[in-house]
Structure formats: C-alpha cells, structure tokens
Design a protein around this motif. Sequence first.
Motif, PDB file in Angstrom:
ATOM      1  N   LEU A  15      98.866 -65.533 -64.834  1.00  0.00           N
ATOM      2  CA  LEU A  15      99.291 -64.769 -63.654  1.00  0.00           C
ATOM      3  C   LEU A  15     100.626 -64.078 -63.929  1.00  0.00           C
ATOM      4  O   LEU A  15     101.380 -64.518 -64.806  1.00  0.00           O
ATOM      5  CB  LEU A  15      99.471 -65.713 -62.451  1.00  0.00           C
ATOM      6  N   PRO A  16     100.947 -63.009 -63.189  1.00  0.00           N
ATOM      7  CA  PRO A  16     102.304 -62.449 -63.278  1.00  0.00           C
ATOM      8  C   PRO A  16     103.318 -63.554 -62.971  1.00  0.00           C
ATOM      9  O   PRO A  16     103.197 -64.235 -61.946  1.00  0.00           O
ATOM     10  CB  PRO A  16     102.315 -61.366 -62.193  1.00  0.00           C
ATOM     11  N   ALA A  17     104.275 -63.759 -63.871  1.00  0.00           N
ATOM     12  CA  ALA A  17     105.156 -64.930 -63.789  1.00  0.00           C
ATOM     13  C   ALA A  17     106.608 -64.543 -63.543  1.00  0.00           C
ATOM     14  O   ALA A  17     107.113 -63.581 -64.137  1.00  0.00           O
ATOM     15  CB  ALA A  17     105.042 -65.755 -65.075  1.00  0.00           C
ATOM     16  N   PHE A  18     107.281 -65.325 -62.702  1.00  0.00           N
ATOM     17  CA  PHE A  18     108.656 -65.047 -62.308  1.00  0.00           C
ATOM     18  C   PHE A  18     109.466 -66.351 -62.279  1.00  0.00           C
ATOM     19  O   PHE A  18     108.914 -67.427 -62.123  1.00  0.00           O
ATOM     20  CB  PHE A  18     108.696 -64.399 -60.921  1.00  0.00           C
ATOM     21  N   ALA A  19     110.777 -66.218 -62.405  1.00  0.00           N
ATOM     22  CA  ALA A  19     111.672 -67.366 -62.260  1.00  0.00           C
ATOM     23  C   ALA A  19     112.096 -67.488 -60.804  1.00  0.00           C
ATOM     24  O   ALA A  19     112.452 -66.496 -60.158  1.00  0.00           O
ATOM     25  CB  ALA A  19     112.908 -67.185 -63.140  1.00  0.00           C
ATOM     26  N   GLY A  20     112.054 -68.715 -60.272  1.00  0.00           N
ATOM     27  CA  GLY A  20     112.555 -68.962 -58.925  1.00  0.00           C
ATOM     28  C   GLY A  20     114.078 -68.954 -58.919  1.00  0.00           C
ATOM     29  O   GLY A  20     114.726 -68.890 -59.961  1.00  0.00           O
TER      30      GLY A  20
END
Length: 399
Positions: free
Chosen positions: A165-170
């Motif tokens: 999935l498109p991944a991001f840092a919280g």
Amino acid sequence: MPAFKSLDEVDVKGKRVLVRADFNVPMQDGEVTDATRIERAAETLKELMAKGARVVVLSHFGRPKGRRESSMSLEPLVRPLGKALGGIQVQFASDCIGEPARQVVDALPEGGIALLENLRFHAGEEKNDTAFAEALAGLGDLYVNDAFSCSHRAHASVVGVAELLPAFAGRLMQAELEALEHALGGAARPAAALVGGAKVSTKLEVLGTLLDRVDALIIGGGMANTFMHAEGLDVGKSLHEPGLAEQARAIVAMAAEKNVDIILPIDAVVATEFRENAASRTVAIESVGADEMILDLGPKTVEDIVGKLKGCKTLLWNGPLGAFEIPPFDKATVAVAQAAAELTQAGRLVTVAGGGDTVAALSHAGVLERFSYVSTAGGAFLEWLEGKELPGIKALEPR
C-alpha cells in the motif's frame, strides 16, 4: 535522515488507513498499568480522524506464538484508547483479518476508528507471510507506520503491508526519526553520549558507532566496571565481563585515535550486599575492597560528568549509571539526569534518550518531560544507534 512520506503529503478523507501502532503495554489483571504508548499514538490517530479517515489500528501484544491466547487479547485496550482519544467510542474486531475484521472496517464512518485483534495470534505476522500481509492490506487503502519500536522487525504488519500500500510515517514515527537524526546524524557539537547499563557485550557495536559521532563518551553502570578491570583496577565482586577486557581496551584506543574523551568513574559507591538501603561507602575507584560491589558512581564522578555536559550542545543518553532501582544507589543517575534536564530547559543542551531501562531511570529521576525527546523503543533504538538499517524504516522509502 531516511527518506519517507509524512501525513502532510496525503489526502486521507474517506480512505481506510491502516495504522501500525505499538500497544504492547504493561497489563495486570486485565487492566493497562501504563498507557504511555497508547497516549503517544493518539496524536496521529486524532489527526487522521479529524481529516475524515476511517482509521484501523494494528498492533501486537506479548508473544502468543501464532496462537489465540485470551490473556493476550487487545480488547482490554479499547477503553484506554478511547480515553486517550478524548472519550470516543472505539470499535473492536475479534480478529485482524477475515470476516470479523472486514465487517468492522466496512462499517466505519469517516472519522471513525477501530482496533483489530492481536496480530501475533497469526503465525504469518512474525514470518512476514505474503498471504497474511495481503489479507491485512486488503482492509486498507493507505498504510501508516507509527511504531518505531517495532521497526527493527521484518514482520508482515511492519514490512509486508508497507510494500503493498502507499506508505507513510505517522507523527510519532516522524518525531522519533527527526530526534535521532538530530542527536546522531546532524548533532550540534560538541556532542556527548552517555551509555550505561549492565553489560558491555550488548553494546559493543553501539560504542564503536558512537565514537564517530560524538566528542565525549561517558560510561557508567556495570559497563564501566569492565573498562576499569581492563585497565588493571580491582573491581572486587562488581558485575563485570573479564572476557571483554581486550575489546574494552580497543574501544579506549579507538577513542584516543578519534580524539573522543572517555569519561570513566573516579569514585564509586560500594557495598558488600545488593539490597535496598544496604550499608555503603564512597571510595576512590582504586580503593574498592575485594568483597565489595560497585553499585553507583560517586559524587566526584557526577561532578565530572555534569561539568562535561555544561560544555556540550547535544547529549544522547542510553542506560542508567548505577543500580537506580535500589536506593541509595540511584543518586548518580538522578543527579546527572536532573542536571541534563536543567541544561535542556535553559536552552543549552539538546537531550535525546531511549532504550532498555532508560525510560524507567529518567522517570524515576522525574525528568521524562524535561528532556528534548525520550524514545520508548528498546531494541529498535539500540539497533539504530548501532547504525543498522531498520526494515520498517526501509519499507517507508518512496517507491
């Protein structure tokens, strides 16, 4: 600084957002006894909910070894999570994949949140099994890793889903990475590292890496005993690792080559037994008795350390300076921690701490909120200090 996308770069409205959190919190009799990790995760979760995301929280708890264990269910975390989010209703799914999870996720409104059951009830989590990762990813449109403390593990919810999935840092992950970069990669100099704890063997790689990044290395705890033994000093019955004397001498030699100042104890608090309020005395480091144990640093060493910190701009702290859990052998840890906190609040020192017993030691000293940043990560923090690439961070790199 590792490359990653933050929450500033994505529109989450209406999207199903899988958030990998670390809710492996202390529990007793089915009740959470320390909700710090839950409270720290709340910032990211609140932001996503406010932006209209349908938030789905993933976490492990304990070591159920791929089997369903009622004592390791995440259901008791629903109430403290709701409290951390301002008293809202958190939905709970009795599994993290399959129909139970699907029904709960599909029913979430925009701004709603659900907590799924323990990831480690499935063996596929720790094996980074492709089918398990795909089952998790099928519940979301986007992935957010907010669990730095789990990112040294190549597990399905940490690596597998991030690759699907498109991944991001919280926000918690982002703050952690920025703080570590500030303390290591781009630290304002002079910089010092304070490394304590029981054993040199667990931190050899850390010490070697730090010599390239700091101007002063302060060594305390049982580790210091091994260094003093390597220098030919009698440490009595103190905890130390005679087999690592050669490695300790190599680190001292390497520090001299790199012009790094190593600070070791010049005095110590010793006792003949390891118990609370045991009879003790303060001696010069050369005067430890054959039947005595070094259980804390002495006041002259504390003065030496604090003096060094007053000339520094950055401090990285990992591990206690003595047997801080047992009075009166907590005095050096408390004194140095409070001095570092005062320098931080005066704007003279950036303080970043984490790993192992560090959080407990700084909490005992009453300075957790007065340091620039304190990481609750253990193994991941140490592996980062060792210069290792963390799989969970690598998986966040833009593809």
